[in-house]
Motif scaffolding. Sequence first.
Motif, PDB file in Angstrom:
ATOM      1  N   GLU A 125       0.247  18.109  -4.875  1.00 54.13           N
ATOM      2  CA  GLU A 125       0.784  17.215  -3.739  1.00 54.13           C
ATOM      3  C   GLU A 125       0.676  15.960  -4.159  1.00 54.13           C
ATOM      4  O   GLU A 125       1.683  15.227  -3.697  1.00 54.13           O
ATOM      5  CB  GLU A 125      -0.826  17.347  -2.696  1.00 54.13           C
ATOM      6  CG  GLU A 125      -0.356  16.812  -1.317  1.00 54.13           C
ATOM      7  CD  GLU A 125       0.758  17.410  -0.740  1.00 54.13           C
ATOM      8  OE1 GLU A 125       1.716  16.334  -0.083  1.00 54.13           O
ATOM      9  OE2 GLU A 125       0.904  18.390  -0.632  1.00 54.13           O
ATOM     10  N   THR A 126      -0.156  15.679  -5.403  1.00 53.24           N
ATOM     11  CA  THR A 126       0.052  14.117  -5.732  1.00 53.24           C
ATOM     12  C   THR A 126       1.379  14.252  -6.830  1.00 53.24           C
ATOM     13  O   THR A 126       2.308  13.599  -6.839  1.00 53.24           O
ATOM     14  CB  THR A 126      -1.130  13.798  -6.581  1.00 53.24           C
ATOM     15  OG1 THR A 126      -2.373  13.583  -5.644  1.00 53.24           O
ATOM     16  CG2 THR A 126      -0.796  12.109  -7.311  1.00 53.24           C
ATOM     17  N   GLY A 153       4.305  14.261  -4.188  1.00 54.68           N
ATOM     18  CA  GLY A 153       4.129  12.558  -3.921  1.00 54.68           C
ATOM     19  C   GLY A 153       5.472  12.202  -4.610  1.00 54.68           C
ATOM     20  O   GLY A 153       6.175  11.160  -4.033  1.00 54.68           O
ATOM     21  N   LEU A 154       5.930  12.770  -5.963  1.00 54.17           N
ATOM     22  CA  LEU A 154       7.143  12.064  -6.679  1.00 54.17           C
ATOM     23  C   LEU A 154       8.276  12.382  -5.666  1.00 54.17           C
ATOM     24  O   LEU A 154       9.141  11.533  -5.495  1.00 54.17           O
ATOM     25  CB  LEU A 154       6.982  12.644  -7.799  1.00 54.17           C
ATOM     26  CG  LEU A 154       8.433  12.334  -8.752  1.00 54.17           C
ATOM     27  CD1 LEU A 154       7.650  12.262 -10.231  1.00 54.17           C
ATOM     28  CD2 LEU A 154       9.362  13.544  -8.473  1.00 54.17           C
ATOM     29  N   ILE A 206      16.790  -1.686  -3.376  1.00 51.28           N
ATOM     30  CA  ILE A 206      15.805  -1.406  -4.493  1.00 51.28           C
ATOM     31  C   ILE A 206      16.588  -0.519  -5.552  1.00 51.28           C
ATOM     32  O   ILE A 206      17.500   0.240  -5.445  1.00 51.28           O
ATOM     33  CB  ILE A 206      14.866  -0.138  -3.846  1.00 51.28           C
ATOM     34  CG1 ILE A 206      14.058  -0.551  -2.638  1.00 51.28           C
ATOM     35  CG2 ILE A 206      14.113   0.646  -4.701  1.00 51.28           C
ATOM     36  CD1 ILE A 206      13.127   0.166  -2.093  1.00 51.28           C
ATOM     37  N   ASP A 207      16.521  -1.271  -6.893  1.00 49.23           N
ATOM     38  CA  ASP A 207      17.357  -0.734  -7.784  1.00 49.23           C
ATOM     39  C   ASP A 207      16.688   0.209  -8.785  1.00 49.23           C
ATOM     40  O   ASP A 207      17.021   1.006  -9.610  1.00 49.23           O
ATOM     41  CB  ASP A 207      17.608  -1.977  -8.866  1.00 49.23           C
ATOM     42  CG  ASP A 207      18.306  -3.070  -8.196  1.00 49.23           C
ATOM     43  OD1 ASP A 207      19.653  -2.578  -7.707  1.00 49.23           O
ATOM     44  OD2 ASP A 207      17.890  -4.157  -7.252  1.00 49.23           O
ATOM     45  N   ILE A 208      15.158   0.156  -8.876  1.00 53.74           N
ATOM     46  CA  ILE A 208      14.328   0.956  -9.797  1.00 53.74           C
ATOM     47  C   ILE A 208      13.317   1.296  -8.915  1.00 53.74           C
ATOM     48  O   ILE A 208      12.412   0.619  -8.427  1.00 53.74           O
ATOM     49  CB  ILE A 208      13.896   0.111 -10.981  1.00 53.74           C
ATOM     50  CG1 ILE A 208      15.226  -0.474 -11.798  1.00 53.74           C
ATOM     51  CG2 ILE A 208      13.032   1.086 -11.979  1.00 53.74           C
ATOM     52  CD1 ILE A 208      14.957  -1.313 -13.051  1.00 53.74           C
ATOM     53  N   LEU A 209      13.144   2.794  -9.209  1.00 50.78           N
ATOM     54  CA  LEU A 209      11.751   3.618  -8.495  1.00 50.78           C
ATOM     55  C   LEU A 209      11.100   3.816 -10.016  1.00 50.78           C
ATOM     56  O   LEU A 209      11.601   4.887 -10.639  1.00 50.78           O
ATOM     57  CB  LEU A 209      12.193   4.497  -7.695  1.00 50.78           C
ATOM     58  CG  LEU A 209      10.828   5.127  -7.267  1.00 50.78           C
ATOM     59  CD1 LEU A 209       9.849   4.668  -6.581  1.00 50.78           C
ATOM     60  CD2 LEU A 209      11.247   6.599  -6.502  1.00 50.78           C
ATOM     61  N   ILE A 210      10.031   3.549 -10.141  1.00 47.06           N
ATOM     62  CA  ILE A 210       9.129   4.198 -11.062  1.00 47.06           C
ATOM     63  C   ILE A 210       8.017   5.174 -10.517  1.00 47.06           C
ATOM     64  O   ILE A 210       7.045   4.603  -9.957  1.00 47.06           O
ATOM     65  CB  ILE A 210       8.204   3.075 -12.051  1.00 47.06           C
ATOM     66  CG1 ILE A 210       9.332   2.031 -12.427  1.00 47.06           C
ATOM     67  CG2 ILE A 210       7.538   3.836 -13.238  1.00 47.06           C
ATOM     68  CD1 ILE A 210       9.990   2.151 -13.550  1.00 47.06           C
ATOM     69  N   ASN A 211       8.171   6.487 -10.673  1.00 51.53           N
ATOM     70  CA  ASN A 211       7.221   7.530 -10.209  1.00 51.53           C
ATOM     71  C   ASN A 211       6.158   7.637 -11.065  1.00 51.53           C
ATOM     72  O   ASN A 211       6.239   8.453 -11.897  1.00 51.53           O
ATOM     73  CB  ASN A 211       8.084   8.996  -9.694  1.00 51.53           C
ATOM     74  CG  ASN A 211       8.689   8.814  -8.536  1.00 51.53           C
ATOM     75  OD1 ASN A 211       8.260   8.326  -7.577  1.00 51.53           O
ATOM     76  ND2 ASN A 211      10.072   9.188  -8.555  1.00 51.53           N
ATOM     77  N   GLN A 225       0.858  -1.292   0.003  1.00 51.80           N
ATOM     78  CA  GLN A 225      -0.171  -0.004  -0.221  1.00 51.80           C
ATOM     79  C   GLN A 225       0.859   1.082  -0.035  1.00 51.80           C
ATOM     80  O   GLN A 225       1.748   1.195   0.715  1.00 51.80           O
ATOM     81  CB  GLN A 225      -0.871   0.040   1.180  1.00 51.80           C
ATOM     82  CG  GLN A 225      -2.008   0.879   1.348  1.00 51.80           C
ATOM     83  CD  GLN A 225      -1.636   2.420   1.560  1.00 51.80           C
ATOM     84  OE1 GLN A 225      -0.611   2.591   2.355  1.00 51.80           O
ATOM     85  NE2 GLN A 225      -2.452   3.269   1.243  1.00 51.80           N
ATOM     86  N   LEU A 226       0.795   2.140  -1.044  1.00 52.66           N
ATOM     87  CA  LEU A 226       1.580   3.244  -1.033  1.00 52.66           C
ATOM     88  C   LEU A 226       0.646   4.431  -1.633  1.00 52.66           C
ATOM     89  O   LEU A 226       0.444   4.575  -2.943  1.00 52.66           O
ATOM     90  CB  LEU A 226       2.648   3.203  -1.734  1.00 52.66           C
ATOM     91  CG  LEU A 226       3.967   4.378  -1.415  1.00 52.66           C
ATOM     92  CD1 LEU A 226       5.363   3.650  -2.079  1.00 52.66           C
ATOM     93  CD2 LEU A 226       3.450   5.466  -2.301  1.00 52.66           C
ATOM     94  N   ASP A 227       0.278   5.303  -0.802  1.00 53.94           N
ATOM     95  CA  ASP A 227      -0.351   6.824  -1.188  1.00 53.94           C
ATOM     96  C   ASP A 227       0.716   7.876  -1.263  1.00 53.94           C
ATOM     97  O   ASP A 227       1.232   8.018  -0.127  1.00 53.94           O
ATOM     98  CB  ASP A 227      -1.599   6.949  -0.140  1.00 53.94           C
ATOM     99  CG  ASP A 227      -2.361   8.239  -0.701  1.00 53.94           C
ATOM    100  OD1 ASP A 227      -1.563   9.182  -1.349  1.00 53.94           O
ATOM    101  OD2 ASP A 227      -3.275   8.436  -0.014  1.00 53.94           O
ATOM    102  N   VAL A 228       1.290   8.360  -2.397  1.00 52.73           N
ATOM    103  CA  VAL A 228       2.176   9.238  -2.348  1.00 52.73           C
ATOM    104  C   VAL A 228       1.814  10.499  -1.773  1.00 52.73           C
ATOM    105  O   VAL A 228       2.918  11.425  -1.464  1.00 52.73           O
ATOM    106  CB  VAL A 228       2.548   9.652  -4.089  1.00 52.73           C
ATOM    107  CG1 VAL A 228       3.037   8.441  -4.834  1.00 52.73           C
ATOM    108  CG2 VAL A 228       1.423  10.265  -4.720  1.00 52.73           C
ATOM    109  N   THR A 229       0.724  10.764  -1.294  1.00 51.67           N
ATOM    110  CA  THR A 229       0.232  12.053  -0.604  1.00 51.67           C
ATOM    111  C   THR A 229       0.335  11.903   1.072  1.00 51.67           C
ATOM    112  O   THR A 229       0.254  12.620   1.713  1.00 51.67           O
ATOM    113  CB  THR A 229      -1.157  12.546  -0.919  1.00 51.67           C
ATOM    114  OG1 THR A 229      -2.053  11.693  -0.305  1.00 51.67           O
ATOM    115  CG2 THR A 229      -1.344  12.840  -2.573  1.00 51.67           C
ATOM    116  N   ASP A 230       0.855  10.607   1.402  1.00 52.76           N
ATOM    117  CA  ASP A 230       0.595  10.211   2.668  1.00 52.76           C
ATOM    118  C   ASP A 230       2.090   9.639   3.146  1.00 52.76           C
ATOM    119  O   ASP A 230       2.707   8.803   2.852  1.00 52.76           O
ATOM    120  CB  ASP A 230      -0.255   9.119   3.021  1.00 52.76           C
ATOM    121  CG  ASP A 230      -0.439   8.668   4.443  1.00 52.76           C
ATOM    122  OD1 ASP A 230       0.608   9.036   5.243  1.00 52.76           O
ATOM    123  OD2 ASP A 230      -1.407   7.979   4.840  1.00 52.76           O
TER     124      ASP A 230
END
Length: 277
Positions: free
Chosen positions: A111-112, A116-117, A83-88, A60-65
Motif C-alpha cells: 500500500e505504501t 502509494g507511488l 510540476i516538473d519533477i516528482l520524487i517518489n 501534507q501528503l500521505d501516499v496511502t490516502d
Amino acid sequence: MDSKQKVAVVTGSSSGIGHEISLILARNGFTTYATMRNLQKGSDLKSIAEDEKLHLYFAQLDVTDENSVKMAIQTIHNEAGRIDILINNAGYGLTGAFEDLSLNEIKTQYETNVFGLIRTTQEVLPIMRKQRSGMIVNISSGVGRFGYPTGSAYVSTKFAVEGLSECMSYEVEPFGIKVILIEPGVIQTNFFNSSVLAKKSQDPNSPYAPLMKGMENSIDKMMKNGSTPQYVAEVVLDAVTNENPKLRYLAGKDIEQLLEMKRKMSDEEFVNMMKQM
Ligand SMILES: NC(=O)c1ccc[n+]([C@@H]2O[C@H](COP(=O)([O-])OP(=O)(O)OC[C@H]3O[C@@H](n4cnc5c(N)ncnc54)[C@H](OP(=O)(O)O)[C@@H]3O)[C@@H](O)[C@H]2O)c1
C-alpha cells in the motif's frame, strides 16, 4: 527552462533520503515542495529553509490516502502553476521470512511502497503530459535487482517499482516525460529502525529465528559501510539536471561494487556468493 523556474515535489521528506533530496533541490534553485504525512516532522527543514532563504514549501501528503494525495498535488499545482519533477521517495521495509508474513502485513507494505507511488504518479502525470515535460524519479533500491532472505515483501515492492517504471518510461517519453529509477545501496537513515518486523518473526520459536538473527547481524555490519543520504541526494541532483537522464542510477559505493560483480557473474555464481555472505 533553468532550475529556478522548475517545481519539484518530494514525498516522505520528514527524514533520511527525502529530507536530503528536498534540501539539495531547494539549494540548487528548484522551487521545492517537501511533502510528509506528519507536517510536525518538518520543523528542522523549515528552520533551514528560513535561515538559507530557500524556496522550500511544505504540504501534507500521505501516499496511502487518496484524498491527501489529490489535495496536496492539486494545491501545489494551483500555487506553483506547474510540476516538473516528482520524487517518489516515501517507503518503509517489512522484514520477515516469507512463511512468517501475514497477508495483511504484505498488503500494508504494498500500500505504501507500490500503490502509494502509483497513486501519486497518476495524480501528477496528467499535469506533466499537458505541460509536455516532466520527470518522475522513483526511489527504488539496489534490491530492486536481486533478493535476499527475509526481504521477500520489501524486495518484491522494489521489483514492482522497477517493472512499472520501465514500462511507463516508454509510454510517457513521447509526451516529453522522463522516468528515472534511483537504486540506493545501504544508506544510513532511520530506515532500519523504522522497518516493521513481521509479527510471527518476533516469535523466538519461529523455524526462521536463526536466519533472522543472522540477517540482523549482517545488516548491522552493512550499515557501518553504508553511504549517507546526502550521497543519494547528489545522485538525484545529477540525474534531474541531466538533459538526457538514464533510466537507472545506482547510489552507494556498496551497491555499485556489488552490481559490478553481479554483471560479471552467472545467476548461479551470484546466488552462491549471496549464500556465503
Ligand atoms: N536506507 C536505505 O538503506 C535504503 C536503501 C534503498 C532504498 N531506500 C528507499 O529510500 C526511501 C526513503 O527511505 P529512507 O532510507 O530515507 O528511510 P526513512 O528515513 O525511514 O524515511 C522514510 C520516509 O518515508 C516516509 N513515509 C513512510 N510511509 C509514508 C506514507 N504512507 N506517506 C508519506 N510518507 C511516508 C516516512 O515518513 P514518517 O517520518 O512519517 O515515518 C519518512 O519520511 C524508501 O523508499 C526506501 O525504500 C532506502
